[in-house]
Each structure stands twice: as structure tokens, then as C-alpha cells.
Scaffold this motif. Structure first.
Motif, PDB file in Angstrom:
ATOM      1  N   LYS A  39       0.834  -1.198   0.000  1.00 54.37           N
ATOM      2  CA  LYS A  39       0.000   0.000   0.000  1.00 54.37           C
ATOM      3  C   LYS A  39       0.870   1.249   0.000  1.00 54.37           C
ATOM      4  N   VAL A  40       0.522   2.175  -0.881  1.00 53.74           N
ATOM      5  CA  VAL A  40       1.215   3.458  -0.962  1.00 53.74           C
ATOM      6  C   VAL A  40       0.196   4.538  -0.633  1.00 53.74           C
ATOM      7  N   GLN A  41       0.396   5.230   0.478  1.00 55.77           N
ATOM      8  CA  GLN A  41      -0.548   6.251   0.926  1.00 55.77           C
ATOM      9  C   GLN A  41       0.148   7.610   0.976  1.00 55.77           C
ATOM     10  N   PHE A  42      -0.602   8.658   0.635  1.00 49.81           N
ATOM     11  CA  PHE A  42      -0.057  10.016   0.647  1.00 49.81           C
ATOM     12  C   PHE A  42      -1.227  10.990   0.575  1.00 49.81           C
ATOM     13  N   PHE A  43      -0.921  12.255   0.714  1.00 49.67           N
ATOM     14  CA  PHE A  43      -1.935  13.312   0.616  1.00 49.67           C
ATOM     15  C   PHE A  43      -1.731  14.107  -0.670  1.00 49.67           C
ATOM     16  N   GLY A  72      -4.091  25.891  -4.939  1.00 54.70           N
ATOM     17  CA  GLY A  72      -4.388  27.038  -5.773  1.00 54.70           C
ATOM     18  C   GLY A  72      -5.764  27.602  -5.540  1.00 54.70           C
ATOM     19  N   ASP A  73      -6.248  28.357  -6.550  1.00 52.30           N
ATOM     20  CA  ASP A  73      -7.473  29.132  -6.385  1.00 52.30           C
ATOM     21  C   ASP A  73      -8.681  28.582  -7.141  1.00 52.30           C
ATOM     22  N   VAL A  74      -8.484  27.566  -7.956  1.00 52.39           N
ATOM     23  CA  VAL A  74      -9.618  27.018  -8.715  1.00 52.39           C
ATOM     24  C   VAL A  74      -9.646  25.504  -8.562  1.00 52.39           C
ATOM     25  N   ALA A  75     -10.801  24.951  -8.817  1.00 49.43           N
ATOM     26  CA  ALA A  75     -10.931  23.497  -8.753  1.00 49.43           C
ATOM     27  C   ALA A  75     -10.144  22.852  -9.894  1.00 49.43           C
ATOM     28  N   GLY A  76      -9.627  21.667  -9.619  1.00 51.75           N
ATOM     29  CA  GLY A  76      -8.860  20.980 -10.643  1.00 51.75           C
ATOM     30  C   GLY A  76      -8.600  19.537 -10.264  1.00 51.75           C
ATOM     31  N   SER A  77      -7.956  18.820 -11.154  1.00 55.74           N
ATOM     32  CA  SER A  77      -7.659  17.402 -10.926  1.00 55.74           C
ATOM     33  C   SER A  77      -6.172  17.148 -11.082  1.00 55.74           C
ATOM     34  N   GLU A  78      -5.634  16.364 -10.162  1.00 57.09           N
ATOM     35  CA  GLU A  78      -4.242  15.952 -10.216  1.00 57.09           C
ATOM     36  C   GLU A  78      -4.178  14.442 -10.399  1.00 57.09           C
ATOM     37  N   VAL A  79      -3.094  13.970 -11.008  1.00 54.51           N
ATOM     38  CA  VAL A  79      -2.892  12.543 -11.210  1.00 54.51           C
ATOM     39  C   VAL A  79      -1.587  12.128 -10.545  1.00 54.51           C
ATOM     40  N   VAL A 134      -7.459  12.580  -9.074  1.00 54.70           N
ATOM     41  CA  VAL A 134      -8.070  13.117  -7.867  1.00 54.70           C
ATOM     42  C   VAL A 134      -8.582  14.525  -8.146  1.00 54.70           C
ATOM     43  N   GLU A 135      -9.893  14.728  -8.006  1.00 53.05           N
ATOM     44  CA  GLU A 135     -10.495  16.040  -8.228  1.00 53.05           C
ATOM     45  C   GLU A 135     -10.623  16.761  -6.894  1.00 53.05           C
ATOM     46  N   GLU A 182      -8.709  22.038  -0.785  1.00 54.60           N
ATOM     47  CA  GLU A 182      -9.085  20.690  -0.358  1.00 54.60           C
ATOM     48  C   GLU A 182      -7.869  19.756  -0.359  1.00 54.60           C
ATOM     49  N   LYS A 183      -7.851  18.890   0.634  1.00 53.51           N
ATOM     50  CA  LYS A 183      -6.759  17.932   0.794  1.00 53.51           C
ATOM     51  C   LYS A 183      -7.357  16.541   0.935  1.00 53.51           C
ATOM     52  N   GLN A 184      -6.793  15.590   0.251  1.00 53.51           N
ATOM     53  CA  GLN A 184      -7.368  14.239   0.263  1.00 53.51           C
ATOM     54  C   GLN A 184      -6.267  13.193   0.417  1.00 53.51           C
TER      55      GLN A 184
END
Length: 771
Positions: free
Chosen positions: A664-668, A673-680, A704-705, A710-712
Motif C-alpha cells: 500500500k502506498v498512501q499520501f496526501f 491554488g485558487d480554482v478546482a482541478g484534478s491531479e494525477v 483526484v479532483e 481541499e486535501k485528500q
């Protein structure tokens, strides 16, 4: 069934008016036998939409002037949605996008009463100039397999047969029907077979297409090792194998070698040839029965025996909406120096491109050429849509939707020599075009690399395609007929558009150009970048691939910030002069003559794409102190956003593993920034040194949107038992996958060029254990 009926069912039909659908003249079907309840099996090509779909104008059947191939390629083909190209799907790094893509195709196939989709294409971008890269999913086998599995499942969910292709080693279009591909067994399994293995085991793909080329001395469609030993015995494939069109070379070896359906016509499986083989005892009726049974089982499984051939109207608006969604999800923001997104109230926008190129003038798909409608290129992936959206139309559409009805969008087209130009059709000097760019509020330049089935982006001394003089891995190389071998001179001579010089001239028009200028690329694959275009003084660069019919709307949505770019490149973009193709030998491409046969050898082994650069195979790509690669302008997996993200606190568990239990690889991941977006976020592993593998391989990712701030927490599992074999290597001597023991380094980052060590797992595999 009588023997004659069985033989008729083994092959496609010669071109004919379909008995079941008299409105269609077709040549992509197996004619049914009504008295036995066997339906006509209708096949459509792909992979970027329902193209060449067994239904062209029936008048062509009696037209003495029609091409003998009209039934296969005529642009009167039944219309469908022209979707963005395969790299756009891959660049989304989102399996749901692949499902959306496959869903559009499946829906429209059912509308057109089709049964088999000749896709997904899962060949690898070994050569960035491969003519069909736009049909595939990039340079990484795990990413390719993941996207293929989800597209397959979406097609199957609609009661249709998906067909993974081209099995295997079909990474060159130049002389593809005769080329001999030499690939060592380990490389074959770990790189080129892996996406097919995932398609079979995870996607339960119903069909496989064998290819034109030879693999290790044997034609792909009669290759006992790849089709019987690997595909069926090792993987447990239960579907059927169909030939690529006109790919077969023999009668008996194809049937005994694992092929089940010959397309598009009887050819070597003509009844008289099979009967002769039966009479000679070279084949048995049981071999024929097996081939038919494999296909009929899939036809029953997906309900094809149970539904009549009835066509219904396609919802073109719905298809276009999905195409626009896929295109925006897959576009990649490679660079941004503040020019993007454009302001919604912008007033003077200049769109600049070349007069001889399509990028700024028309919607772009594979094989498009200036002045011809989409779907007229001639390649098997051509789709004929009901409408297209040009770049200028798209910008005007989106600006109007944003409430800006006063903006002026001007089209500037420059000649190849950068001497003259037109502004909205009016002839001017190139200097006047530069003045227009200097005075505009925003400048959008468009360039790219058109390609098509049948040829690679390279120049040869003659049509034989044996002696290359240039490789077109740049924005300047082009040819009038991208589906034919380009030569030094003659009717299909390679040309230079001087696009890079045009871009440089525009950027030099004023000191502030970088702040208002975007370069939109519409590419077959990644392309070598001139260093002058990369960095703070270069334009913002948005890679849109081949966007298909919704081209203008897709690009405008992204340029104006209606959609936030979230794609990640499935290719490496090297600096010009420092890439794999600058170091490739003639044996690697286009092949040397060996015993009179043009032979390619994959001497780079498993070092393709980012793995070649990571390993510094050329000796010029040693990582810099900051970890960046001096040969790479934009790495595999790279893509920016209009917001910023931070990946933090990676934890890898357990610290010790036995080679069978998940890691398992876990991270945040946080949107800072200032607008909604998605990271991979992407997970790579480096196997123990004893494995003798490239420095790292992609083994997991997640899209991840996030809203601003927001932090996930994200968890990605590396399962050693997965079909993708994330921790294993192929042992050619033992004919199995084995898991090397030792320390496995696990990396997390936002591209192959920007990763941090997340942890180390010590893998201890009991002696002899494998999976």
C-alpha cells in the motif's frame, strides 16, 4: 452445417449489397445463413470511432468507375461521432474516460446494427513517428493495458464484441506487411504483450486481431508461439482470432497456427484451397469446427444470435457532447507562462497557423488534409461525422457562451517560407502578420504532426521504404499524403513547413509575447521540441492530440478556462536532437536487409519511452542535480493545471513483503491554488538491481479532483499478483513470471520526471515461487 457452409463462415464476404440491409454496400461482414439462424456478423473499424462500418452508398456496387476498395474506404460511409484520438484517452489517466469513449462507440454501433469493434489498438509507441500512434495509448504498457481494459468492458457492456489489436509487434507502418520484427522473449512479454495480457485476463476481451508483420521469423497470423502457446495456453484466452485485412500469408499454417476468421475475403481460405488441404490430410474438419466454435461462442455470449439487424438513428448531439468531454479531459497543458487561461472579455484574438497545414483551419483527426472533409483521409480509423467545429468557430462559440459577443477572432495563415500570409483571407506580408500578433490581446498558434495508417513520419530515398534520409519527429516535417511512404522527391516528397521558425518569429515580435501567446499542438504522439520554445520565454503550450469533430470547442474550452486542463502526457517529449530517434539505428528503424528480408530488431529491449531516457542509453541523458533529464523537455506523465497541487507525506507499507501480498502506498494530495482541478499522482517502482530492468516502471495512478484548499488522502495498491506483473520479470528460460528478491524502491510524483522516494520494500520471495 454442411462443409460448404462451414467454409463460407470462416471468412468475410466479397463486397456486396447486404442481404439483411439493402441500403448498405459493405465488405466488412460474414454473410449469415438464414436457414440455420446464423446472423450476418457485421464488423466496424476503429479505434477512434465507428469508422469504415460496412455501409457505403449502394450505388457504388454498380458504378464502373468506383474504386475496387470503395466498399472499405469510401467517404459515403455511414456517419458516426469522430472522437478524440487514443492518446487523448490515455492522457486523461482516467479509466472512466476510457469507458465513456467505449460507451459512445458501443451506442452508435448498436444504432448502426454492428457487432464487432476492431479495437482497442494496444500497440506501443516504440517509435514516436509511428503512423498509427494516434490510434494507441502511448509508450507505457501498464497505462495502455489499463485504458484498453476499460474501453473493452464498455463495448462489451453494450452486447458487442471488442477486438484488441494488432497482436503483436506491429509498431511500424513502413512495409508493415512484409517487415520482420525480431523481439527477444523477455521484451516481448514485459512490454509488447503485456497490454494484450491485461485485455485478455482483466478485460475478458472477446477477440484478438493478428497483425501484418512477422514476429521472430513467423507471420503474426500463423504464429504458433504468440497465438497458441501464449494467448491460449498461458493466458487462457477463450475468444477468437481474426486476421487484419489482407494480412494472411498461407492456408494451412494460419488455421493450425491459431487464427479463426480470415478477413476481409476468402483469399487463402477460399473453399477450394481448404478442401485441397482436407483432401491432403493437412487439416481436419475438427480444425474448422474449432475456429467456428470459438467465434460462435462469443456471438452467443453477447446476444448477436438473438437480435435482428435493425438500424436506428444516432443521437449525434449526445455523441458530440461526449467527444467534447473526452477531449477536454485528455488535453495536456505542457507549459504556461501566464498566457492561459485567456480572459473571458478578451477582444482581439489572432489564430495563427500554416496555409499548408490543417491545424488552425479545420478540425483535426488522423489523416486530415487541407481542404478535404474529415473522413476522407483513407486510413482505417477514419470516421465520417455529421459536423465539425473549426478552431475559429470554437473560440467564437465559447466566447459567446461566456457573454463576450464583441470579440474579434482573426485567422492568420502563413506560407511555408514565412514570406507572406493572409489575415481572414486578405493577402499580407509576414511582417504584417507579426504586427497583428503584436497588437492582439491574445495569440493562439496551432501546429502539430499529422499521420495516418500506411506510413510513418519519415523520409526515404524511394518508395521501397528501406533507406531513410530523415525522421519527421518535429513540427516542420509534413507530406501531402500521410498514408503513403514519403520520399526525398517525387509526387509524395517530404516538405518543410518552417513552423518552428514561424513560432520563434511570433515570440520575438515583442518582449511581452510570452504573457499572451499559446501554442496549441495537435499531434500524432509526443514530438521533439526546439529548446527555444521551452522555458520562460516560450509560449504556453497546450497539447490537444487529434481532437476529432469537436476540435474547436474542445480547444476553446481549455484556452478560456471553461475547463481546467488535467491531462498527463502518455509520451516523452525530448529536446530536438537528443531523443531516442536521434540515436536509432537502421536496424531499429526501418530495418536492414537480412537474407533478403527487411528486418527490424528491437535492440533497445525494454528501454522504450521514458525508460530509455531514465537509463541514459545514449550517454547524453544523465540526470541533473535537481533530478531533471537534460534530454527531456516534457516527461511522460507531465501535465499542468490552472491551479497548483502538492503531494505530501508518502507512506509505504509493509516494509517487508513476500512477493505475493499487496503493498500500500498512501499520501496526501492538496489543491493549493485558487480554482478546482484534478491531479494525477503516479506510483513508480524500481526493481532490485538483480532484475536488470530499466530504472523505473509505472505501476499505479489515480485521478483526484479537488476544490481549492481541499486535501485528500490517496491510497494506491501495488498487487504483485496483478495481471500487469508490477514487481515481476519474464524468465524466458522457465517460461514464467518471477519476482526478484531485494529492495524495491517506491516513488510517488506527478510525472516520470518529478518523483520522490516514498519508501523501500524488501521483497523476499521463496525459492522457485512465481505467479
Amino acid at each position: 452445417m454442411t462443409l460448404d457452409q462451414k467454409l463460407q463462415q470462416l471468412t468475410g464476404a466479397t463486397p456486396e449489397i447486404l442481404p439483411d440491409l439493402p441500403e448498405c454496400y459493405g465488405a466488412r461482414h460474414v454473410t449469415g445463413i438464414a436457414e440455420l439462424g446464423i446472423p450476418t456478423l457485421r464488423i466496424t473499424n476503429g479505434p477512434v470511432g465507428v469508422g469504415q462500418n460496412d455501409c457505403v452508398d449502394p450505388a457504388l456496387a454498380t458504378d464502373p468507375n468506383a474504386s475496387p476498395y470503395a466498399a472499405y474506404t469510401h467517404p459515403s460511409s455511414a456517419k458516426a461521432t469522430a472522437l478524440p484520438s487514443g492518446p487523448a484517452v490515455a492522457a486523461s489517466f482516467d479509466p472512466e474516460v476510457a469507458r465513456t469513449f467505449g460507451g459512445v462507440i458501443g451506442t452508435e454501433m448498436n444504432n448502426l446494427a454492428l457487432h464487432v469493434f476492431e479495437a482497442p489498438g494496444v500497440n506501443m509507441a516504440r517509435l514516436p513517428v509511428l503512423g498509427r500512434n494516434f490510434e494507441y495509448f502511448g509508450e507505457d504498457p501498464y497505462l495502455t493495458g489499463t485504458m484498453a481494459v476499460n474501453e473493452i468492458q464498455a463495448v462489451h457492456d453494450q452486447g458487442l464484441i471488442a477486438m484488441a489489436k494488432h497482436h503483436v509487434g506491429n509498431e511500424q507502418e513502413t512495409n508493415r506487411t512484409t517487415i520482420q520484427e525480431t523481439i527477444d522473449e523477455r521484451t516481448l512479454h514485459e512490454t509488447y504483450l503485456l497490454p494484450f495480457e491485461m485485455a485478455v485476463k482483466d478485460g475478458d476481451v472477446a477477440s484478438i486481431m493478428c497483425a501484418y508483420n512477422y514476429v521472430n521469423g513467423v507471420s503474426s497470423c500463423e504464429n504458433d508461439y504468440t497465438l497458441n502457446e501464449v494467448l491460449r495456453d498461458q493466458w487462457g484466452f477463450e475468444g477468437y482470432v481474426q486476421s487484419d485485412f489482407f494480412a494472411t500469408k498461407s492456408t494451412v499454417p494460419t488455421l493450425l497456427g491459431g487464427m479463426d476468421l480470415m478477413m476481409p475475403t476468402p483469399q487463402q481460405w477460399a473453399p477450394e484451397k481448404l478442401k485441397a488441404a482436407l483432401d491432403a490430410g493437412e487439416i481436419q474438419v475438427a480444425n474448422i469446427d474449432t475456429a467456428l466454435e470459438r467465434r460462435y461462442v462469443q456471438m452467443f455470449k453477447y446476444g448477436i444470435f438473438d437480435r435482428p439487424l435493425v438500424q436506428t438513428p444516432i443521437d449525434y448531439a449526445a455523441g458530440g457532447e461526449k467527444a467534447r468531454e473526452v477531449g477536454t479531459e485528455g488535453a495536456v497543458l505542457l507549459q504556461n507562462n501566464g498566457a492561459l487561461p485567456l480572459a473571458a472579455d478578451v477582444q482581439d484574438v489572432v489564430v495563427i497557423g500554416k496555409q499548408t497545414q490543417v491545424y488552425a483551419q479545420q478540425a483535426v483527426a488522423g489523416g486530415v488534409v487541407v481542404g478535404k472533409p474529415m473522413g476522407a483521409g483513407g486510413g482505417s480509423s477514419d470516421v465520417v461525422p455529421t459536423y465539425t467545429v473549426s478552431p475559429v468557430e470554437g473560440l467564437e462559440n465559447v466566447l459567446t457562451n461566456l457573454g463576450n459577443t464583441t470579440a474579434n477572432v482573426r485567422l492568420v495563415l502563413v506560407d511555408d517560407a514565412n514570406n507572406t500570409a493572409t489575415i481572414d483571407g486578405e493577402q499580407v506580408t509576414f511582417d504584417a502578420a507579426l504586427d497583428a500578433a503584436r497588437d492582439a490581446d491574445a495569440v493562439v498558434m496551432m501546429a502539430g504532426t499529422i499521420s495516418e495508417e500506411g506510413a510513418d513520419r519519415a523520409t526515404f530515398t524511394d518508395k521501397s521504404g528501406r533507406t531513410r534520409t530523415d525522421i519527421g519527429d518535429d513540427l516542420d516535417w509534413y507530406v501531402d499524403k500521410p498514408n503513403s511512404i514519403a520520399t526525398v522527391d517525387g509526387p509524395n516528397a517530404a516538405k518543410n513547413s518552417h513552423t518552428v521558425d514561424m513560432i520563434k518569429a511570433v515570440m520575438a515580435a515583442s518582449p511581452s509575447m510570452a504573457e499572451k501567446t499559446a501554442l496549441v499542438l495537435k499531434d500524432n504522439a509526443g514530438v521533439a521540441m526546439d529548446p527555444a520554445l521551452v522555458g520562460p520565454s516560450g509560449p504556453a503550450i497546450l497539447e490537444a492530440w487529434f481532437p476529432g469533430q469537436e476540435d474547436g470547442n474542445i480547444v476553446a474550452d481549455l484556452l478560456l478556462g471553461v475547463e481546467n486542463p488535467s491531462g498527463k502526457s502518455p509520451f516523452t517529449y525530448p529536446y530536438a536532437g537528443q531523443g531516442f530517434l536521434d540515436n536509432v539505428t537502421t536496424r531499429q528503424f526501418p530495418g536492414d536487409l537480412v537474407d533478403g528480408k527487411q528486418t527490424v530488431e528491437y535492440t533497445e529491449g525494454r528501454h522504450i519511452g521514458y525508460r530509455w531516457y531514465d537509463a541514459n542509453v545514449s550517454g547524453e541523458c544523465a540526470p541533473a542535480a535537481d533530478g531533471s533529464n537534460p534530454c527531456v523537455a516534457f516527461p511522460f506523465g507531465h501535465g499542468l493545471s490552472y491551479t497548483d497541487f502538492e503531494i505530501s507525506k508518502p507512506v509505504v507499507t509493509p516494509k517487508k513483503a513476500d512477493g505475493t501480498h499487496p503493498i500500500k502506498v498512501q499520501f496526501f494530495v492538496e489543491n493549493t491554488g485558487d480554482v478546482a482541478g484534478s491531479e494525477v499522482p503516479q506510483v513508480y517502482v524500481s526493481l532490485p538491481g538483480s532484475a536488470n530492468e530499466p530504472p523505473k516502471r509505472l505501476v499505479g495512478f489515480d485521478k483526484v479532483e479537488l476544490q481549492p484548499g481541499e486535501k485528500q488522502r490517496v491510497e494506491i495498491t501495488i498487487d504483485p499478483a496483478a495481471t500487469s506483473h508490477p514487481l515481476s520479470v519474464w524468465d524466458a528460460d522457465a517460461d514464467r513470471w518471477t519476482t526478484p528478491t531485494g529492495d524495491v524502491k517506491v516513488y510517488v510524483g506527478d510525472s516520470a520526471g518529478d518523483v520522490a522516494l516514498a519508501g523501500t520494500v524488501t521483497v523476499r520471495t521463496p525459492a522457485g515461487q512465481a505467479h
